[in-house]
Enzyme design. Structure first.
Site, mmCIF file in Angstrom:
data_model
loop_
_atom_site.group_PDB
_atom_site.id
_atom_site.type_symbol
_atom_site.label_atom_id
_atom_site.label_comp_id
_atom_site.label_asym_id
_atom_site.label_seq_id
_atom_site.Cartn_x
_atom_site.Cartn_y
_atom_site.Cartn_z
ATOM 1 N N MET A 127 -14.749 -70.631 -29.293
ATOM 2 C CA MET A 127 -14.073 -71.519 -28.064
ATOM 3 C C MET A 127 -12.119 -71.520 -28.470
ATOM 4 O O MET A 127 -11.635 -71.809 -28.373
ATOM 5 C CB MET A 127 -13.679 -71.996 -26.797
ATOM 6 C CG MET A 127 -15.571 -72.036 -26.734
ATOM 7 S SD MET A 127 -15.267 -72.777 -24.774
ATOM 8 C CE MET A 127 -15.137 -74.465 -25.443
ATOM 9 N N GLY A 128 -11.901 -70.818 -30.370
ATOM 10 C CA GLY A 128 -10.614 -71.498 -30.359
ATOM 11 C C GLY A 128 -10.858 -72.472 -31.779
ATOM 12 O O GLY A 128 -11.455 -73.156 -31.648
ATOM 13 N N LEU A 157 -9.844 -73.288 -34.473
ATOM 14 C CA LEU A 157 -10.939 -73.464 -35.406
ATOM 15 C C LEU A 157 -10.432 -74.243 -36.477
ATOM 16 O O LEU A 157 -9.329 -74.440 -36.786
ATOM 17 C CB LEU A 157 -10.829 -71.579 -35.962
ATOM 18 C CG LEU A 157 -11.581 -70.620 -34.634
ATOM 19 C CD1 LEU A 157 -10.815 -69.152 -35.744
ATOM 20 C CD2 LEU A 157 -12.182 -71.086 -34.102
ATOM 21 N N HIS A 158 -11.311 -74.583 -37.155
ATOM 22 C CA HIS A 158 -11.517 -75.640 -38.637
ATOM 23 C C HIS A 158 -12.430 -75.197 -39.284
ATOM 24 O O HIS A 158 -12.980 -74.108 -39.674
ATOM 25 C CB HIS A 158 -11.655 -77.455 -37.564
ATOM 26 C CG HIS A 158 -12.972 -77.353 -37.067
ATOM 27 N ND1 HIS A 158 -14.352 -76.714 -37.585
ATOM 28 C CD2 HIS A 158 -13.288 -77.502 -35.470
ATOM 29 C CE1 HIS A 158 -15.473 -77.134 -36.261
ATOM 30 N NE2 HIS A 158 -14.245 -77.533 -35.078
ATOM 31 N N GLY A 173 -15.511 -76.488 -39.538
ATOM 32 C CA GLY A 173 -16.924 -76.070 -39.258
ATOM 33 C C GLY A 173 -17.028 -74.859 -38.773
ATOM 34 O O GLY A 173 -18.258 -73.813 -39.128
ATOM 35 N N HIS A 174 -16.010 -73.757 -38.163
ATOM 36 C CA HIS A 174 -15.892 -72.375 -37.994
ATOM 37 C C HIS A 174 -16.439 -71.613 -39.749
ATOM 38 O O HIS A 174 -16.872 -70.814 -39.413
ATOM 39 C CB HIS A 174 -14.795 -72.004 -36.836
ATOM 40 C CG HIS A 174 -14.789 -72.341 -35.250
ATOM 41 N ND1 HIS A 174 -14.303 -73.513 -35.142
ATOM 42 C CD2 HIS A 174 -15.874 -72.616 -34.265
ATOM 43 C CE1 HIS A 174 -14.145 -73.961 -34.098
ATOM 44 N NE2 HIS A 174 -15.281 -73.506 -33.706
ATOM 45 N N GLU A 207 -24.499 -77.495 -36.629
ATOM 46 C CA GLU A 207 -25.972 -78.281 -35.924
ATOM 47 C C GLU A 207 -25.434 -79.064 -35.350
ATOM 48 O O GLU A 207 -25.956 -80.107 -34.143
ATOM 49 C CB GLU A 207 -26.352 -78.316 -37.407
ATOM 50 C CG GLU A 207 -27.600 -79.131 -37.025
ATOM 51 C CD GLU A 207 -27.901 -79.646 -38.923
ATOM 52 O OE1 GLU A 207 -29.421 -79.804 -38.197
ATOM 53 O OE2 GLU A 207 -27.115 -79.760 -39.515
ATOM 54 N N ASP A 262 -23.683 -78.998 -32.471
ATOM 55 C CA ASP A 262 -23.841 -78.737 -30.942
ATOM 56 C C ASP A 262 -26.076 -78.438 -31.187
ATOM 57 O O ASP A 262 -26.289 -77.142 -30.845
ATOM 58 C CB ASP A 262 -23.644 -77.697 -30.660
ATOM 59 C CG ASP A 262 -22.071 -77.980 -29.981
ATOM 60 O OD1 ASP A 262 -21.591 -78.837 -29.548
ATOM 61 O OD2 ASP A 262 -21.297 -77.391 -31.145
ATOM 62 N N SER A 297 -14.711 -81.481 -34.686
ATOM 63 C CA SER A 297 -14.367 -80.729 -33.623
ATOM 64 C C SER A 297 -13.177 -80.407 -33.122
ATOM 65 O O SER A 297 -12.012 -80.974 -33.610
ATOM 66 C CB SER A 297 -15.187 -81.624 -32.417
ATOM 67 O OG SER A 297 -14.712 -80.797 -31.139
#
Length: 280
Positions: free
Chosen positions: A36-37, A39-40, A42-43, A153, A155, A189
């Site tokens: 959902m944009g 980005l960090h 984690g992405h 993970e 979520d 997040s």
């Protein structure tokens, strides 16, 4: 006619569904990373894992309105499209999918309903959330037909539900990647950008306390409910947070049977009006 907006790194614009199919038909080892944009790192982990395991990688950026049970959350969700596209270009992503709401929801939603046993954790407090997630991913997978899809993970409940639904319906395999954390142990997040300095620091302390609790429960599962009760009392009192849930669940089926079973400690709470979730 079903129109699409796909930006390639070469900035080639694909508007038609047929053009998309042509673009990816030779890339059957396609990896898909839905986002959902905002980005960090984690992405980045999801993308790098896809690139390592698939011939091509497609990233979608779509803030899905049907998974928000609070209109304010939807409107205030962080948006950084220009930065996101620059970030993806540096990561050498092959395809970036930027659909509009009309392009995704051009037909009536499928009747996807959770059963009683699935209405736990986030599903208990966010009515319609996972139905919205499953609906949008159903549309993405039907359109893109990726070999693999990668999810975080953090979520875990979402991953669990999506994996069961998608793998039972399509030939797409759904993979989970480990949670990436800030230096203070708070899970990365997009919502972290909404935290003020004090809330960010306190959320890191809370994450460390929850990790310690998980380790203590491993040593003494018989008393885990009492241990959870006392920590909830401590966190609510000392950090001014509203805890939605703090529960142990079996990682195989999300049941409460954790004796002699692998388990996770799941949490959702509000801090300074920002809802955070995590698991350990």
């Amino acid at each position: 006619m079903f129109y699409l907006l796909i930006f390639l790194l070469q900035m080639k614009l694909i508007k038609l569904k047929t053009d998309l199919i042509k673009a990816i038909e030779l890339d059957r080892r396609l990896g898909f990373v839905p986002t959902m944009g905002s980005l960090h790192e984690g992405h980045k982990t999801l993308i790098k894992t896809s690139q390592k395991n698939c011939k091509k990688t497609l990233v979608s950026i779509f803030i899905n309105p049907t998974q928000f049970n609070n209109k304010k959350d939807y409107k205030t969700y962080p948006k950084n499209l220009k930065q996101d596209l620059s970030y993806l270009k540096k990561l050498k992503v092959d395809y970036v999918y930027l659909p509009t709401i009309k392009q995704i929801y051009w037909k009536k939603n499928n009747e996807i309903k959770l059963n009683k046993s699935q209405k736990i954790l986030c599903a208990k407090f966010r009515k319609g959330h996972f139905e919205g997630v499953l609906n949008v991913l159903d549309r993405f997978i039907e359109l893109i037909s990726p070999q693999k899809m990668f999810m975080g993970e953090k979520d875990f409940q979402q991953f669990f539900l999506v994996k069961n639904y998608i793998e039972n319906k399509y030939n797409t395999k759904v993979h989970v990647c480990k949670t990436v954390r800030e230096k203070n142990k708070l899970a990365l997040s997009s919502r972290n950008s909404l935290l003020n300095k004090k809330s960010f620091i306190n959320s890191g302390i809370i994450a460390k306390k929850l990790l310690s609790l998980k380790n203590e429960i491993k040593k003494n599962k018989k008393n885990y409910k009492k241990m959870i009760f006392y920590l909830k009392e401590e966190l609510s009192k000392n950090f001014d947070i509203k805890i939605e849930y703090l529960e142990c669940r079996n990682t195989h089926n999300l049941s409460t049977n954790i004796m002699n079973k692998p388990f996770k400690l799941f949490v959702a709470y509000y801090i300074n009006n920002v809802r955070l979730i995590d698991n350990f």
